[in-house]
Design a protein around this motif. Structure first.
Motif, PDB file in Angstrom:
ATOM      1  N   ASP A   1      44.575  40.088  38.097  1.00  0.00           N
ATOM      2  CA  ASP A   1      43.872  39.419  37.009  1.00  0.00           C
ATOM      3  C   ASP A   1      43.984  40.164  35.680  1.00  0.00           C
ATOM      4  O   ASP A   1      43.412  39.744  34.673  1.00  0.00           O
ATOM      5  CB  ASP A   1      42.388  39.241  37.368  1.00  0.00           C
TER       6      ASP A   1
ATOM      7  N   THR B   1      32.718  34.568  40.684  1.00  0.00           N
ATOM      8  CA  THR B   1      34.155  34.510  40.377  1.00  0.00           C
ATOM      9  C   THR B   1      34.910  35.632  41.075  1.00  0.00           C
ATOM     10  O   THR B   1      35.946  35.405  41.712  1.00  0.00           O
ATOM     11  CB  THR B   1      34.378  34.599  38.854  1.00  0.00           C
ATOM     12  N   TYR B   2      34.406  36.860  40.982  1.00  0.00           N
ATOM     13  CA  TYR B   2      35.058  37.994  41.663  1.00  0.00           C
ATOM     14  C   TYR B   2      35.117  37.754  43.175  1.00  0.00           C
ATOM     15  O   TYR B   2      36.133  38.035  43.822  1.00  0.00           O
ATOM     16  CB  TYR B   2      34.289  39.287  41.402  1.00  0.00           C
TER      17      TYR B   2
ATOM     18  N   LYS C   1      42.798  28.415  38.976  1.00  0.00           N
ATOM     19  CA  LYS C   1      41.993  29.131  37.989  1.00  0.00           C
ATOM     20  C   LYS C   1      42.049  28.389  36.675  1.00  0.00           C
ATOM     21  O   LYS C   1      43.138  28.079  36.162  1.00  0.00           O
ATOM     22  CB  LYS C   1      42.502  30.566  37.811  1.00  0.00           C
TER      23      LYS C   1
ATOM     24  N   ARG D   1      37.737  35.181  44.143  1.00  0.00           N
ATOM     25  CA  ARG D   1      39.076  35.769  43.985  1.00  0.00           C
ATOM     26  C   ARG D   1      39.391  36.686  45.179  1.00  0.00           C
ATOM     27  O   ARG D   1      40.509  36.688  45.700  1.00  0.00           O
ATOM     28  CB  ARG D   1      39.159  36.562  42.689  1.00  0.00           C
TER      29      ARG D   1
ATOM     30  N   GLU E   1      52.891  31.221  40.423  1.00  0.00           N
ATOM     31  CA  GLU E   1      51.892  30.549  39.609  1.00  0.00           C
ATOM     32  C   GLU E   1      52.505  29.298  38.992  1.00  0.00           C
ATOM     33  O   GLU E   1      53.583  29.355  38.413  1.00  0.00           O
ATOM     34  CB  GLU E   1      51.378  31.467  38.493  1.00  0.00           C
TER      35      GLU E   1
ATOM     36  N   LYS F   1      42.777  43.064  34.849  1.00  0.00           N
ATOM     37  CA  LYS F   1      41.642  43.912  34.484  1.00  0.00           C
ATOM     38  C   LYS F   1      41.948  45.386  34.740  1.00  0.00           C
ATOM     39  O   LYS F   1      41.287  46.277  34.195  1.00  0.00           O
ATOM     40  CB  LYS F   1      40.389  43.491  35.254  1.00  0.00           C
TER      41      LYS F   1
ATOM     42  N   GLU G   1      47.756  29.003  42.236  1.00  0.00           N
ATOM     43  CA  GLU G   1      48.274  30.270  42.712  1.00  0.00           C
ATOM     44  C   GLU G   1      48.624  30.192  44.187  1.00  0.00           C
ATOM     45  O   GLU G   1      47.785  29.820  45.007  1.00  0.00           O
ATOM     46  CB  GLU G   1      47.225  31.369  42.488  1.00  0.00           C
TER      47      GLU G   1
ATOM     48  N   THR H   1      37.367  30.185  38.936  1.00  0.00           N
ATOM     49  CA  THR H   1      38.272  29.956  40.049  1.00  0.00           C
ATOM     50  C   THR H   1      37.674  28.860  40.920  1.00  0.00           C
ATOM     51  O   THR H   1      36.524  28.948  41.334  1.00  0.00           O
ATOM     52  CB  THR H   1      38.462  31.231  40.878  1.00  0.00           C
TER      53      THR H   1
END
Length: 311
Positions: free
Chosen positions: A298, A144-145, A95, A148, A74, A300, A69, A44
């Motif tokens: 994302d 990255t987390y 991203k 975000r 998107e 996950k 984003e 990101t």
């Protein structure tokens, strides 16, 4: 001929590398610069308003694909597409869906700011990679987390920039820990844990002599917890910097979900459930809720799976 400059592949004026990007200065003049930038898949990245609103920055995608984003929208950009900023009012996030290569043109010098910011600390990252592969990969994921989550929280430019570097370098102090502790295949003893706990203070000390010395306090505090049970100083509540609180959450989540020599990584649903159980005690509930939204967006986490977990 005077005034004509010829270049060739892999020949640059200057080059700097961080964990997931490369910046190569290929031309400069009258305050403007042209930079070749590569970005790793899954990264990101963001563009934020500059100190000079008249500055124009133009990005042309030579290779790869990313997504822009904005709220629930998107927009996909691919090879041959471009974007630029002029009088930008707030940070914009992208991203990388693949490895990317971009040409970045800016009407204000930027390269030396980047190199000054990154170069010194990158040397430490390389040392960590050689000593402990897990810590290096873990730090890149935590960054990255964290970015975000920063997007979800709409952090200010200053906090976003501080978080970008502090999240990547939060564990640099582990370079001082013995390899037999870092790579021990079973649970650490109490004495070994006390040695490992020194890494946050060591990391703070290590960045003091760099351009980004001010991220030291974030690194120092990333294991502090709301109820004062964290370390090294037992800080409570708002005594803990927001950036450190964010890293505390993303660091814990990645540690729980990552495979180690001595155990299999936890399922993401169970990991976020564990974080929510600790909300209000260790972590700010609003930050954990925002992080859960990030993981859902994302892909996950699935909302359906969360509903099946006992409260």
């Amino acid at each position: 001929m005077k005034g004509l400059y010829l270049g060739s592949n892999e020949k640059f004026l200057e080059k700097v590398i961080d964990s997931t990007s490369e910046f190569s200065l290929i031309a400069k003049g009258d305050g403007s610069e042209v930079i070749l930038q590569t970005i790793s898949e899954g990264k990101t990245f963001y563009v934020f308003p500059g100190d000079e609103p008249e500055t124009m920055e133009f990005f042309f995608i030579l290779d790869g694909e990313c997504v822009y984003e904005e709220k629930d929208t998107e927009i996909h950009l691919k090879t041959g597409d471009y974007f630029y900023i002029h009088h930008l009012e707030e940070a914009t996030y992208f991203k990388a869906l693949t490895n990317m290569k971009l040409i970045w043109f800016t009407t204000q010098p930027a390269f030396h700011f980047i190199s000054r910011s990154i170069d010194e600390l990158t040397k430490i990252v390389k040392q960590i990679e050689q000593k402990d592969k897990y810590t290096y990969q873990h730090s890149a994921r935590v960054q990255t987390y964290s970015i975000r989550l920063a997007k979800q929280l709409q952090l200010s430019k200053e906090k976003l920039e501080n978080l970008y570097f502090a999240s990547l370098f939060h564990d640099i102090g582990k370079i001082n820990a013995p390899e037999e502790i870092l790579n021990k295949p079973v649970k650490l003893t109490s004495a070994e844990m006390e040695v490992l706990k020194k890494h946050s203070a060591d990391g703070c000390e290590m960045v003091k002599s760099t351009y980004y010395s001010h991220i030291g306090e974030i690194i120092l505090q990333h294991h502090e917890r709301l109820d004062g049970s964290g370390y090294p100083n037992g800080l409570k509540g708002d005594q803990i910097l927001l950036e450190a609180q964010i890293i505390g959450i993303t660091d814990t989540y990645d540690a729980m979900t990552s495979d180690r020599v001595y155990r299999k990584g936890m399922d993401p649903v169970l990991a976020i459930t564990e974080l929510k159980k600790l909300s209000g005690r260790y972590y700010q509930p609003s930050l954990v809720d925002a992080f859960e939204k990030v993981l859902i967006m994302d892909g996950k986490l699935q909302v359906e799976d969360l509903k099946q977990v006992p409260s």
